[in-house]
Design an enzyme around this catalytic site. Structure first.
Site, PDB file in Angstrom:
ATOM      1  N   GLU A 295       0.842  -1.211   0.000  1.00 11.91           N
ATOM      2  CA  GLU A 295       0.000   0.000   0.000  1.00 11.91           C
ATOM      3  C   GLU A 295       0.872   1.255   0.000  1.00 11.91           C
ATOM      4  O   GLU A 295       0.632   2.197   0.758  1.00 11.91           O
ATOM      5  CB  GLU A 295      -0.934   0.013   1.222  1.00 11.91           C
ATOM      6  CG  GLU A 295      -1.770  -1.246   1.358  1.00 11.91           C
ATOM      7  CD  GLU A 295      -2.789  -1.199   2.499  1.00 11.91           C
ATOM      8  OE1 GLU A 295      -2.981  -0.136   3.104  1.00 11.91           O
ATOM      9  OE2 GLU A 295      -3.386  -2.261   2.774  1.00 11.91           O
TER      10      GLU A 295
HETATM   11  C1  XIL Z   1      -8.344   2.910   3.117  1.00 11.43           C
HETATM   12  C2  XIL Z   1      -8.875   3.399   1.781  1.00 11.43           C
HETATM   13  O1  XIL Z   1      -7.821   3.842   0.986  1.00 11.43           O
HETATM   14  C3  XIL Z   1      -9.873   4.524   2.015  1.00 11.43           C
HETATM   15  O2  XIL Z   1     -10.484   4.917   0.792  1.00 11.43           O
HETATM   16  C4  XIL Z   1     -10.942   4.077   2.998  1.00 11.43           C
HETATM   17  O3  XIL Z   1     -11.801   5.152   3.311  1.00 11.43           O
HETATM   18  C5  XIL Z   1     -10.323   3.535   4.276  1.00 11.43           C
HETATM   19  O4  XIL Z   1      -9.390   2.506   3.956  1.00 11.43           O
HETATM   20  N1  XIL Z   1      -4.755   0.229   5.541  1.00 11.43           N
HETATM   21  C6  XIL Z   1      -5.486  -0.634   4.763  1.00 11.43           C
HETATM   22  C7  XIL Z   1      -6.387  -0.095   3.715  1.00 11.43           C
HETATM   23  O5  XIL Z   1      -5.302  -1.849   4.858  1.00 11.43           O
HETATM   24  O6  XIL Z   1      -7.523  -0.894   3.533  1.00 11.43           O
HETATM   25  C8  XIL Z   1      -6.804   1.326   4.018  1.00 11.43           C
HETATM   26  O7  XIL Z   1      -7.502   1.797   2.880  1.00 11.43           O
HETATM   27  C9  XIL Z   1      -5.606   2.167   4.331  1.00 11.43           C
HETATM   28  C10 XIL Z   1      -4.885   1.654   5.549  1.00 11.43           C
END
Ligand code: XIL
Length: 385
Positions: A295
């Site tokens: 991510e």
């Molecule tokens: C985030 C998304 O990017 C947003 O759009 C949503 O509102 C909240 O979740 N860790 C994770 C992801 O594993 O699923 C998260 O994604 C960010 C932090």
């Protein structure tokens, strides 16, 4: 003769001081290319041009002009299906540069099973079909998490057997539906607290500490070919947490629980220590599991300042950090374990960080119009070298 010597001495000292200036300038340039220090802010516009053109030089020919074109492992992006359907620039940045899609939100439990037993596949199916048409793979995110839990689950009443059935049914219905088309999954997300203890999530409360192992077994039963990941945010200042995750990974492997990989979310800042980051990646890689930087985004405004100013120095630090991540990944993770690097969305204005903190930031590789930023070229250079 005396005059000549004097002139010669003057010339020599002029040459020496000229050399010293050139040397200092080179050191300064090198520092700005490799530094992660956002306080390297006295950089002149001329130096910014040199840094920028040096980074951009990597993109000189068409064949090496895309992220996926230069990378030796999959490059992914977390994708929002609504944006993909409505914005041609978003779509073209994706298709050109990426060969993997992560489901940013649409495969979370509240979206896939908003009511008990009622599954809504529309958005995730759209991403899967798009990926198939464009020769990309899909990484499913995420089956079991303490966030994005639908209300009916929060309110669910039942004994541990009923909870087990609920969890198993969700996992197996979803993994079964996408058997063969979503080939990898984040099975459990963020199960640990910063202090290394297991998070007392709704799952933990009703199912006990070993729910994690059972999630992997259920997913594996539903699709024995799927690659199964544990995913967590790896805040590098939380070594207690990464040690606990590491111990769990080793334990799962020892018990032959079907786990194939670990995701390091990598929501970091321009200030994040590269050496600590290297150590965490090395520690996880020593398990032999696949390693996914799952991510990636990099905050520029790490103090969430309301008076943040986007200077050339900050842009350089951002580009350098993206470059460093690519280089660390390639340097530390054995080729056979390189599952890939995924950016957490494409354009700066699509980033979750803006809605999270409401402070100015520019964390991604493309600007709000999907133009490549200096950081795009920094990342590309890291992937190339
Ligand atoms: C985030 C998304 O990017 C947003 O759009 C949503 O509102 C909240 O979740 N860790 C994770 C992801 O594993 O699923 C998260 O994604 C960010 C932090």
């Amino acid at each position: 003769m005396a005059n000549y010597t004097a002139t010669n001495n003057t010339q020599n000292s002029t040459i020496r001081s000229f050399r010293a200036v050139v040397f200092a300038a080179l050191i300064a340039l090198l520092f700005n290319l490799t530094s992660c220090n956002p306080k390297a802010d006295a950089i002149s516009p001329e130096t910014e041009t040199i840094v920028a053109s040096s980074l951009r030089a990597v993109a000189s020919s068409d064949s090496s002009n895309t992220l996926k074109g230069v990378a030796s492992f999959p490059i992914g992006a977390a994708i929002n299906p609504q944006l993909l359907a409505s914005n041609a620039l978003y779509k073209s940045a994706l298709v050109k540069n990426y060969n993997s899609i992560s489901t940013e939100n649409c495969a979370k439990m509240n979206r896939l099973q908003p009511k008990a037993g009622q599954f809504n596949w529309t958005d995730t199916d759209a991403l899967v079909n798009f990926a198939r048409q464009n020769n990309m793979k899909v990484h499913g995110h995420t089956l079991i998490w303490h966030v994005a839990v639908p209300t009916w689950v929060t309110n669910f009443q039942g004994d541990s057997l009923a909870w087990e059935k609920l969890m198993k049914t969700h996992i197996q219905t979803v993994v079964g539906h996408y058997k063969g088309s979503i080939k990898s999954w984040d099975v459990v997300n963020e199960a640990f607290e910063a202090d290394g203890s297991l998070r007392k999530s709704i799952w933990y409360q009703h199912l006990g500490a070993d729910y994690i192992a059972r999630c992997f077994q259920y997913a594996h039963e539903a699709d024995p070919q799927a690659l199964l990941f544990y995913n967590d945010n790896n805040s590098v200042y939380q070594t207690k947490k990464s040690d606990a995750v590491y111990a769990m990974l080793k334990n799962l492997k020892q018990r032959n629980i079907p786990i194939n990989g670990v995701g390091l979310q990598m929501h970091i800042t321009v200030n994040t220590s590269e050496s600590i980051l290297t150590n965490v990646i090395r520690q996880y890689a020593s398990t032999g599991l696949l390693i996914h930087i799952s991510e990636l985004d990099i905050r520029m405004n790490y103090s969430l300042s309301t008076t943040f100013v986007l200077t050339d120095a900050v842009k350089n630090a951002h580009a350098s950090k993206y470059k460093a991540i690519a280089k660390i990944y390639k340097g530390v993770v054995a080729k056979a374990q390189q599952f890939g690097i995924t950016n957490w969305n494409l354009g700066d204005s699509d980033s979750w960080l803006l809605t999270e903190s409401k402070s100015e930031d520019h964390p991604l590789l493309f600007d709000e119009n999907y133009n490549r930023k200096l950081s795009f070229y920094g990342f590309m250079q890291g992937l190339t070298e």
